[in-house]
Design a protein around this motif. Structure first.
Motif, mmCIF file in Angstrom:
data_model
loop_
_atom_site.group_PDB
_atom_site.id
_atom_site.type_symbol
_atom_site.label_atom_id
_atom_site.label_comp_id
_atom_site.label_asym_id
_atom_site.label_seq_id
_atom_site.Cartn_x
_atom_site.Cartn_y
_atom_site.Cartn_z
ATOM 1 N N THR A 1 -10.378 -63.098 -92.361
ATOM 2 C CA THR A 1 -10.645 -62.026 -92.750
ATOM 3 C C THR A 1 -12.146 -62.183 -93.247
ATOM 4 N N LYS A 2 -12.938 -60.638 -94.009
ATOM 5 C CA LYS A 2 -13.173 -60.663 -94.904
ATOM 6 C C LYS A 2 -13.849 -61.209 -95.856
ATOM 7 N N ALA A 3 -12.307 -60.890 -96.111
ATOM 8 C CA ALA A 3 -12.179 -61.636 -98.080
ATOM 9 C C ALA A 3 -12.237 -63.140 -97.798
ATOM 10 N N ALA A 4 -11.495 -63.881 -96.591
ATOM 11 C CA ALA A 4 -11.381 -65.206 -96.631
ATOM 12 C C ALA A 4 -13.135 -65.880 -96.113
ATOM 13 N N GLU A 5 -14.061 -64.637 -96.042
ATOM 14 C CA GLU A 5 -15.293 -65.634 -95.510
ATOM 15 C C GLU A 5 -16.028 -65.008 -97.062
ATOM 16 N N GLN A 6 -15.597 -64.645 -97.608
ATOM 17 C CA GLN A 6 -16.086 -64.165 -98.674
ATOM 18 C C GLN A 6 -15.992 -65.074 -99.901
ATOM 19 N N ALA A 7 -14.545 -65.699 -99.999
ATOM 20 C CA ALA A 7 -13.565 -66.459 -101.017
ATOM 21 C C ALA A 7 -15.030 -67.538 -100.214
ATOM 22 N N MET A 8 -14.420 -68.264 -98.603
ATOM 23 C CA MET A 8 -15.604 -69.059 -98.486
ATOM 24 C C MET A 8 -17.446 -69.696 -99.220
ATOM 25 N N MET A 9 -17.638 -68.403 -98.811
ATOM 26 C CA MET A 9 -19.054 -68.206 -99.230
ATOM 27 C C MET A 9 -19.677 -68.595 -100.733
#
Length: 467
Positions: free
Chosen positions: A341-349
């Motif tokens: 999800t976009k939120a997961a991508e942001q968290a990983m970044m």
């Protein structure tokens, strides 16, 4: 014909043509724009430009077709290619086709002007140097400015067999870059042989590198070729070169100087032609100062140094890398591919990824097996990737103290008798420049303003540090 040098711009995007026309209007160029390669081909029948600036992906004949046409009929015209698809394949294919330079979009307009001016100077000097390259390594993915420099370096080195020293933290992909350097070199059809110094017991390293004769030691029941002979004509990748024992360093230096060696227990010299690519995550300069690494070998290996950025310096590449690794893991395990999800991508970044790309790849494998649904949310991410980052004010204060403590420790551990601050300041400036370019999308003017420098200072520092 105007006395001003003639620049032709080819791009199907009218807004790009408009921006470039305005940028070069202030420069000593006469600029003419074309919406397609066919339009340029027609104009070539009447006159030829001094420099061409072209997009790669366009309707009809693309920029690579245009580049090939110019290389065949007017090879003295330097061509600068622009592309929004700034991956390794685009970079090396552009250089393979004979491009003078490669500009990933969005680019700094000032950089485009400076690049065209350099292309013009090259033509006026009538000494074109055109790097080439071959196929790409799919795993080398990245659009961040730091990775674009790596792609450019691979392209520029593609006609050379010069020694290269790869530096960077563990997990940054040094072997992948070494393989790409080999694949895009004149030695591509010859063997690529890799050896990790840290993985070989000290008493076996000489035999691994140089081979041995039958009866040279207990258990040597037949002659065995070493890695140098296996790599003859090709490339030998020596990973973790800083762990090589001093005695073996002496033998390696002799091979590099003379192109020949004696196998362990042998009396007949063996001649080889091998390109060396070495890699380390350690500071070889410090090992030289501590007399744990030969200075003459260091200079022999350090002909070209290429620094690979840690993942935290190219956080914008994490979503693309994660998608690739999730797809690869799904293929390996024969299951459906997971999606972040976009939120997961942001968290990983936002994480620090101390294990770099290797850690991200392993995390994607873990998610492929363990995530309960096809869509991976923040709650599905493994706890260990969050261990190094917290966003509370208290933790930030502790991290600042840790940073200062680490800096103090670095100073205390310096063995040099003078100029001890110079290397540490260079490391800090290098990091600051990389982050500034990351934050501003590679725009040098805004990056310089963010750092509080003038643009000329930033440009000089970039050149000085080889960024």
């Amino acid at each position: 014909m105007s006395q001003k040098p003639l620049l032709w711009v080819v791009d199907d995007d009218e807004s790009i043509r408009w921006v470039l026309e305005r940028a070069f209007r202030k420069q000593p160029f006469t600029t003419e724009s074309f919406a397609s390669a066919d339009a340029l081909f027609q104009a070539l029948e009447q006159q030829q430009p001094d420099v061409v600036l072209t997009d790669v992906r366009m309707p009809g004949k693309d920029g690579m077709v245009l580049l090939a046409h110019l290389q065949q009929h007017w090879p003295s015209i330097p061509v600068v290619v622009m592309t929004a698809h700034s991956d390794l394949d685009s970079a090396v294919q552009a250089f393979k086709g004979g491009a003078f330079e490669y500009l990933p979009k969005p680019f700094d307009v000032d950089e485009a002007v400076a690049t065209v001016e350099r292309a013009l100077r090259q033509r006026q000097a009538t000494a074109p140097q055109t790097p080439t390259a071959t196929d790409t390594e799919a795993e080398l993915i990245g659009e961040a400015p730091a990775m674009q420099e790596v792609f450019r370096a691979i392209g520029r080195l593609s006609r050379s067999s010069v020694s290269v020293l790869l530096t960077g933290e563990s997990g940054t992909g040094k072997e992948l870059v070494a393989r790409a350097l080999h694949a895009h070199s004149p030695r591509a059809e010859k063997p690529f042989v890799a050896l990790n110094m840290a993985a070989i017991p000290n008493d076996l390293i000489e035999s691994e590198l140089f081979g041995h004769e039958k009866g040279a030691f207990t258990g040597a029941d037949k002659r065995r070729k070493g890695r140098f002979e296996q790599a003859n004509g090709g490339t030998l990748f020596l990973d973790e070169i800083g762990d090589m024992p001093l005695a073996v360093q002496t033998r390696l230096l002799r091979v590099l100087a003379e192109g020949q060696f004696y196998p362990v227990g042998g009396h007949q010299s063996v001649s080889v032609d091998v390109r060396i690519i070495a890699a380390t995550h350690r500071g070889l300069e410090n090992l030289v100062a501590e007399q744990r690494f030969r200075e003459d070998l260091y200079h022999r290996l350090n002909v070209i140094r290429l620094r690979l950025p840690p993942l935290r310096e190219r956080a914008s590449d994490i979503p693309t890398l994660a998608r690739y690794f999730l797809q690869q893991a799904a293929i390996e395990l024969d299951v459906a591919s997971k999606q972040l999800t976009k939120a997961a991508e942001q968290a990983m970044m936002q994480q620090r990824w101390p294990g770099n790309v290797r850690q991200l790849q392993n995390t994607c494998r873990w998610l492929t097996v363990m995530a309960p649904a096809t869509q991976v949310s923040v709650d599905d991410l493994p706890e260990d990737i969050f261990a190094s980052v917290s966003h509370t004010e208290e933790t930030q204060a502790v991290e600042q103290d840790d940073w200062l403590a680490a800096f103090a420790a670095q100073l205390r551990n310096q063995t040099a008798e003078h100029d001890v601050l110079a290397e540490l300041v260079e490391q800090m400036e290098r990091q600051a420049i990389t982050i500034a370019l990351e934050k501003t999308g590679g725009h040098k003017q805004r990056a310089a303003e963010w750092l509080g420098w003038g643009r000329n200072t930033l440009t000089r520092k970039i050149q000085q540090f080889g960024l």
